[in-house]
Design a protein around this motif. Structure first.
Motif, short mmCIF file in Angstrom:
data_model
loop_
_atom_site.label_atom_id
_atom_site.label_comp_id
_atom_site.label_asym_id
_atom_site.label_seq_id
_atom_site.Cartn_x
_atom_site.Cartn_y
_atom_site.Cartn_z
N LYS A 376 0.69 -1.18 0.05
CA LYS A 376 -0.15 -0.20 0.04
C LYS A 376 0.82 1.14 0.00
CE LYS A 376 -4.03 -1.61 1.88
NZ LYS A 376 -5.46 -1.33 3.12
N LYS A 377 2.14 1.05 0.36
CA LYS A 377 2.90 2.22 0.45
C LYS A 377 3.94 2.05 -0.89
CE LYS A 377 2.93 2.66 5.46
NZ LYS A 377 3.57 2.69 6.91
N ARG A 378 3.44 2.56 -1.79
CA ARG A 378 4.12 2.57 -3.14
C ARG A 378 5.48 3.39 -3.03
NH1 ARG A 378 0.73 0.48 -7.11
NH2 ARG A 378 -0.92 -0.69 -5.94
N GLU A 379 5.41 4.29 -2.39
CA GLU A 379 6.74 5.06 -2.26
C GLU A 379 8.01 4.47 -1.42
OE1 GLU A 379 4.43 6.27 0.96
OE2 GLU A 379 3.97 6.03 -0.82
N GLN A 380 7.48 3.59 -0.55
CA GLN A 380 8.61 2.90 0.28
C GLN A 380 7.88 1.51 0.43
OE1 GLN A 380 9.80 4.73 3.85
NE2 GLN A 380 11.32 3.16 4.41
N ILE A 381 8.08 0.49 -0.57
CA ILE A 381 7.34 -0.62 -0.64
C ILE A 381 8.15 -1.71 0.64
CG2 ILE A 381 7.03 -3.05 -1.59
CD1 ILE A 381 6.32 -1.27 -4.22
N PHE A 382 9.47 -1.53 0.40
CA PHE A 382 10.39 -2.33 1.21
C PHE A 382 10.42 -1.82 2.71
CE2 PHE A 382 11.66 -3.90 -2.97
CZ PHE A 382 11.89 -5.30 -2.50
N ARG A 383 9.72 -2.20 3.92
CA ARG A 383 9.76 -1.97 5.40
C ARG A 383 10.99 -2.23 5.83
NH1 ARG A 383 4.48 -4.16 7.80
NH2 ARG A 383 5.39 -2.75 9.52
N ALA A 384 11.69 -3.31 5.59
CA ALA A 384 12.93 -4.13 6.39
C ALA A 384 13.48 -5.15 5.36
CB ALA A 384 12.45 -4.30 7.68
N VAL A 385 14.69 -5.13 5.34
CA VAL A 385 15.29 -6.32 4.65
C VAL A 385 16.79 -6.68 5.83
CG1 VAL A 385 16.86 -6.86 2.67
CG2 VAL A 385 14.84 -5.45 2.81
N GLY A 386 16.89 -7.76 5.97
CA GLY A 386 17.85 -8.35 6.66
C GLY A 386 18.66 -9.62 6.38
N VAL A 387 19.73 -9.95 6.78
CA VAL A 387 20.38 -11.06 6.88
C VAL A 387 20.99 -11.51 8.02
CG1 VAL A 387 22.40 -12.44 5.45
CG2 VAL A 387 21.11 -10.67 4.27
N GLU A 388 20.88 -12.70 8.43
CA GLU A 388 21.43 -13.44 9.66
C GLU A 388 22.14 -14.57 9.51
OE1 GLU A 388 18.84 -14.27 12.92
OE2 GLU A 388 18.37 -12.11 13.24
#
Length: 393
Positions: A376-388
């Motif tokens: 729904k937030k086209r200007e910022q689709i990715f809320r979080a990205v991470g790697v463990e």
């Protein structure tokens, strides 16, 4: 993916014959594993070791805006002989997926735990001690776990943090499990909370099992599912408030003729929350889950769906090579989950929020790659990205 110390604690439960699934607190564990998985944020590295069968250490460093980390130590009086090396361990032990519940087992006899020497009892109860400090916050976690008897366990956990009321909190939990039913009594210093909860399993009582092997086999084959019911009641003496909840669960057992599935229904009458879940192992590599929440006071509802897809190792090259060396070779039987190499998880709710998770192993490293999206937030689709990344020896 489970933290190394959580994996060691699960090994302690298994070695001491404690059934973590026979508890009201884990009534909806299958749906939570498929829908409530945590997606990592930033980069985080775990380095752990089981230095001895009774002692484990773990170090964590991460970067989410600022560099942070933790140091943890664990001691178990019960030797843990399972392999904990990241290059060798079974991924099913560290990846939370669809939970296959087995038949209830009869608790150990009390006399089996007795150890005598020169006419005196010298046995002691199995104990696990765990401590973890977070840096640079200086937050401290601690756990004391003790098996009091074959059917009873004491668990005391504590957190020390200046941001909490009174500088920290302690939670004591006395657990009883006789197979047919289980009860738990809890006390927390936060609001002087008192609570009790229990779970009852309908069907055969494992304590009154058949005496002949033929009859035992017939009873086992006849029981293909288990229906369980439980409830929880708690009250805070300082804030004069309480709560109550109840729940039902039906799950198929290993000898079920068709595909495995689990259904749950939970109700909190004071808050008006009703939640139902349905999880199914639709195939050898695929599991699906849905959860519907409804509040009959506000008429608000929420729907979530999720799935997990297991990836298997390819045995084509190995089979070809062995056949060339041994023409009379016969392919050995491989269990359905013995060749797991990774898992892909996904969930979606009615607000078009998506969670994605990919877990597996590369060489000697365990990895978790995840992302949270909001369509729904086209200007910022990715809320979080991470790697463990996890490495254990």
């Amino acid at each position: 993916m489970l933290d190394f110390m959580d994996h060691v604690q699960n090994a302690f439960y298994g070695a001491s014959h404690w059934n973590v699934d026979n508890s009201y607190g884990n009534l909806t564990a299958t749906a939570r594993a498929l829908l409530d998985f945590q997606t990592p944020r930033g980069l985080r590295l775990h380095v752990s070791s089981l230095a001895a069968p009774n002692f484990a250490t773990s170090y964590t460093i991460g970067s989410v805006g600022v560099v942070d980390g933790s140091v943890s130590y664990l001691y178990s009086s019960l030797p843990l002989l399972r392999s904990f090396k990241s290059a060798q361990l079974d991924l099913r032990h560290v990846i939370n997926g669809y939970r296959h519940l087995g038949h209830l087992r009869k608790p150990d006899e009390s006399r089996w735990w007795e150890l005598w020497h020169n006419g005196k009892r010298v046995d002691c109860r199995d104990t696990l001690l765990y401590g973890r400090i977070f840096l640079p916050q200086s937050t401290l976690e601690a756990l004391y776990l003790r098996r009091l008897s074959p059917t009873r366990q004491l668990r005391i956990s504590a957190v020390s943090d200046s941001s909490l009321n009174n500088g920290g909190t302690i939670l004591a939990l006395l657990q009883n499990d006789v197979g047919k039913y289980s009860t738990e009594y809890m006390y927390s210093t936060d609001s002087a909370l008192l609570g009790v909860r229990g779970l009852y399993n309908f069907g055969p009582d494992p304590r009154l099992g058949p005496t002949t092997p033929v009859t035992a086999r017939e009873v086992t084959e006849a029981v293909q599912g288990r229906f369980s019911a439980g409830a929880e009641l708690y009250y805070g003496m300082l804030n004069k408030s309480g709560g109550i909840s109840t729940g039902l669960r039906f799950t198929t057992l290993p000898n079920h003729a068709s595909f495995p599935y689990t259904m749950t229904l939970t109700l909190n009458p004071l808050m008006g929350n009703l939640s139902s879940t349905y999880s199914v192992k639709a195939g050898q590599n695929l599991a699906l889950c849905s959860r519907f929440d409804f509040n009959f006071y506000s008429y608000e509802s929420d729907l979530q769906v999720g799935c997990e897809l297991w990836r298997r190792r390819s045995l084509t090259d190995v089979v070809w090579a062995v056949k060339k060396l041994r023409p009379d070779w016969e392919r050995p039987a491989v269990a359905t989950d013995d060749d797991v190499s990774g898992i892909l998880k996904a969930r979606l709710d009615q607000e078009w929020r998506i969670g994605l998770l990919w877990e597996g192993r590369i060489k000697d490293l365990l990895f978790t790659l995840g992302a949270s999206l909001d369509l729904k937030k086209r200007e910022q689709i990715f809320r979080a990205v991470g790697v463990e990344l996890q490495y254990s020896s």
